[in-house]
Design an enzyme around this catalytic site. Sequence first.
Site, PDB file in Angstrom:
ATOM      1  N   TRP A  29       0.825  -1.217   0.000  1.00 50.84           N
ATOM      2  CA  TRP A  29       0.000   0.000   0.000  1.00 50.84           C
ATOM      3  C   TRP A  29       0.859   1.267   0.000  1.00 50.84           C
ATOM      4  O   TRP A  29       0.343   2.366   0.065  1.00 50.84           O
ATOM      5  CB  TRP A  29      -0.944   0.012   1.193  1.00 50.84           C
ATOM      6  N   ARG A  30       2.165   1.115  -0.027  1.00 53.56           N
ATOM      7  CA  ARG A  30       3.044   2.281   0.060  1.00 53.56           C
ATOM      8  C   ARG A  30       3.653   2.645  -1.295  1.00 53.56           C
ATOM      9  O   ARG A  30       3.912   1.782  -2.113  1.00 53.56           O
ATOM     10  CB  ARG A  30       4.205   1.974   1.000  1.00 53.56           C
ATOM     11  N   GLU A  46      -4.740   0.909   6.642  1.00 55.61           N
ATOM     12  CA  GLU A  46      -4.757   1.353   8.038  1.00 55.61           C
ATOM     13  C   GLU A  46      -5.962   0.790   8.794  1.00 55.61           C
ATOM     14  O   GLU A  46      -5.868   0.447   9.961  1.00 55.61           O
ATOM     15  CB  GLU A  46      -4.739   2.883   8.133  1.00 55.61           C
ATOM     16  N   GLN A  51      -5.525  -3.728  15.045  1.00 59.28           N
ATOM     17  CA  GLN A  51      -5.664  -5.027  15.715  1.00 59.28           C
ATOM     18  C   GLN A  51      -5.151  -6.207  14.887  1.00 59.28           C
ATOM     19  O   GLN A  51      -5.393  -7.354  15.238  1.00 59.28           O
ATOM     20  CB  GLN A  51      -7.136  -5.347  16.094  1.00 59.28           C
ATOM     21  N   LEU A  89     -10.352 -11.745   9.549  1.00 58.65           N
ATOM     22  CA  LEU A  89      -9.622 -10.583  10.079  1.00 58.65           C
ATOM     23  C   LEU A  89     -10.153 -10.165  11.455  1.00 58.65           C
ATOM     24  O   LEU A  89      -9.462  -9.505  12.212  1.00 58.65           O
ATOM     25  CB  LEU A  89      -9.742  -9.380   9.129  1.00 58.65           C
ATOM     26  N   TYR A 129      -6.047   8.713  14.737  1.00 61.97           N
ATOM     27  CA  TYR A 129      -4.845   8.062  14.200  1.00 61.97           C
ATOM     28  C   TYR A 129      -4.955   7.873  12.681  1.00 61.97           C
ATOM     29  O   TYR A 129      -4.063   8.247  11.915  1.00 61.97           O
ATOM     30  CB  TYR A 129      -4.606   6.700  14.881  1.00 61.97           C
ATOM     31  N   ASP A 147       0.361   5.680  17.001  1.00 60.33           N
ATOM     32  CA  ASP A 147      -0.244   4.363  17.245  1.00 60.33           C
ATOM     33  C   ASP A 147       0.545   3.671  18.358  1.00 60.33           C
ATOM     34  O   ASP A 147       1.398   4.293  19.001  1.00 60.33           O
ATOM     35  CB  ASP A 147      -0.264   3.529  15.957  1.00 60.33           C
ATOM     36  N   CYS A 215      17.935   8.525  22.778  1.00 61.47           N
ATOM     37  CA  CYS A 215      17.016   7.713  23.583  1.00 61.47           C
ATOM     38  C   CYS A 215      17.458   7.595  25.047  1.00 61.47           C
ATOM     39  O   CYS A 215      18.462   6.957  25.357  1.00 61.47           O
ATOM     40  CB  CYS A 215      16.901   6.323  22.957  1.00 61.47           C
ATOM     41  N   THR A 306     -12.022  -9.364  22.664  1.00 61.47           N
ATOM     42  CA  THR A 306     -11.201  -8.338  23.312  1.00 61.47           C
ATOM     43  C   THR A 306     -11.491  -8.243  24.796  1.00 61.47           C
ATOM     44  O   THR A 306     -10.577  -8.112  25.603  1.00 61.47           O
ATOM     45  CB  THR A 306     -11.496  -6.950  22.681  1.00 61.47           C
TER      46      THR A 306
HETATM   47  S1  SF4 Z   1      17.498   2.958  21.271  1.00 63.59           S
HETATM   48 FE1  SF4 Z   1      16.359   1.121  21.668  1.00 63.59          FE
HETATM   49  S2  SF4 Z   1      14.692   1.747  23.021  1.00 63.59           S
HETATM   50 FE2  SF4 Z   1      15.549   3.599  22.123  1.00 63.59          FE
HETATM   51  S3  SF4 Z   1      14.276   4.005  20.342  1.00 63.59           S
HETATM   52 FE3  SF4 Z   1      16.024   2.806  19.637  1.00 63.59          FE
HETATM   53  S4  SF4 Z   1      15.352   0.653  19.746  1.00 63.59           S
HETATM   54 FE4  SF4 Z   1      13.915   1.899  20.943  1.00 63.59          FE
END
Ligand code: SF4
Length: 358
Positions: A29-30, A46, A51, A89, A129, A147, A215, A306
């Site tokens: 789909w991209r 989407e 789910q 689905l 979303y 999401d 991160c 669910t």
């Molecule tokens: S460093 Fe690790 S925890 Fe942080 S965004 Fe990347 S994959 Fe995720």
Amino acid sequence: MKDVLEFNPLGFQKSLLDWYDISHRALPWRAGPGNLSNPYYVWLSEIMLQQTTVPTVKSYFENFKEKWPTIHHLSQASLDEVLHAWQGLGYYARARNLHKCANHIVKIHQGIFPSTSSELINLPGIGPYTAAAIASIAFNEPATVVDGNVERVISRIFKIETPLPSSKAEIKHYAQKLTSQDRPGDYAQAMMDIGATICRPVNPLCMLCPISQFCEAYKAGCAEDFPRKIAKGAKPTRYGVVFWIINEKGQILIQKRPLKGLLAGLMEIPSSPWVPHDKAALIDVSQGPASLGWQFLEGEVRHTFTHFHLVLKVAWAKSQTSDGEWTNPDNFHSFAFPTVMKKVIHHALKYGPKALAL
Ligand code: SF4
């Protein structure tokens, strides 16, 4: 909340998009990096992906695209045809909304998708979303797509201590600050891809992650501890009896479920109400379609929705009338049965041959 500018959103976007240009997932789909995707494909995929996993969705998407190449074709399909193609689905409200939305877009918008998230969100079955995903991926609007995957990535990058779902507003705040203004569609898909392939729920591949320098959870060595979550309560269990009724031609009584509520509009083998916390319901044939000489098949059918688990016993009987809709067992495949009813059919055919011989 922390100051998002501390760690340079533009540097974050560049690291992410450079990675995406090379490592993006090629999905049917991209349109690929630097290109706008067909809004019909984005919408269809989407809705299916809510789910449901990407590998499962691929074949359903290809089937829908082949059957109904445009939204005009889909709007001309009957609801039963769409439900039938959706079989397996689950979460059938999505299929009903898909059908409704296709008709709405053809009737009200002449078959042309609205191009902004604020218009898209008014369409049947489209929430914040999906509206943001279509607007960014198909129309390059810098809408913020959040999401489950994006929630996980943002929670880890900012080491958000508030547990989900209370942290949703905080996550959205950070996600908005990070959204690329130049390549919003690619950025949205890059975040989805990072969440799906690198920043996985367990065993995230931090050593391969192009945004690890940003991160906080990674730097603290506790990536898997995020997002924080509140422990869920146990799901309740409901109980009921399915009535497998055979006429003199060996056909089975089936019926359509009401058009509102759980599994609306799908076909079923008639059953008693599904009652919470009452195992006695497993032998209650008083709610059957008629007062017949019921016998129970051995075993039980179990299914999990669910919000609850379901346990069903199958009672069978011969019918004295031919009122209602009947079908031969070898014709079951031409009806839109939900998974729980497919399990019932499988169970009855497996455990029933001796008992069901007329
Ligand atoms: S460093 Fe690790 S925890 Fe942080 S965004 Fe990347 S994959 Fe995720």
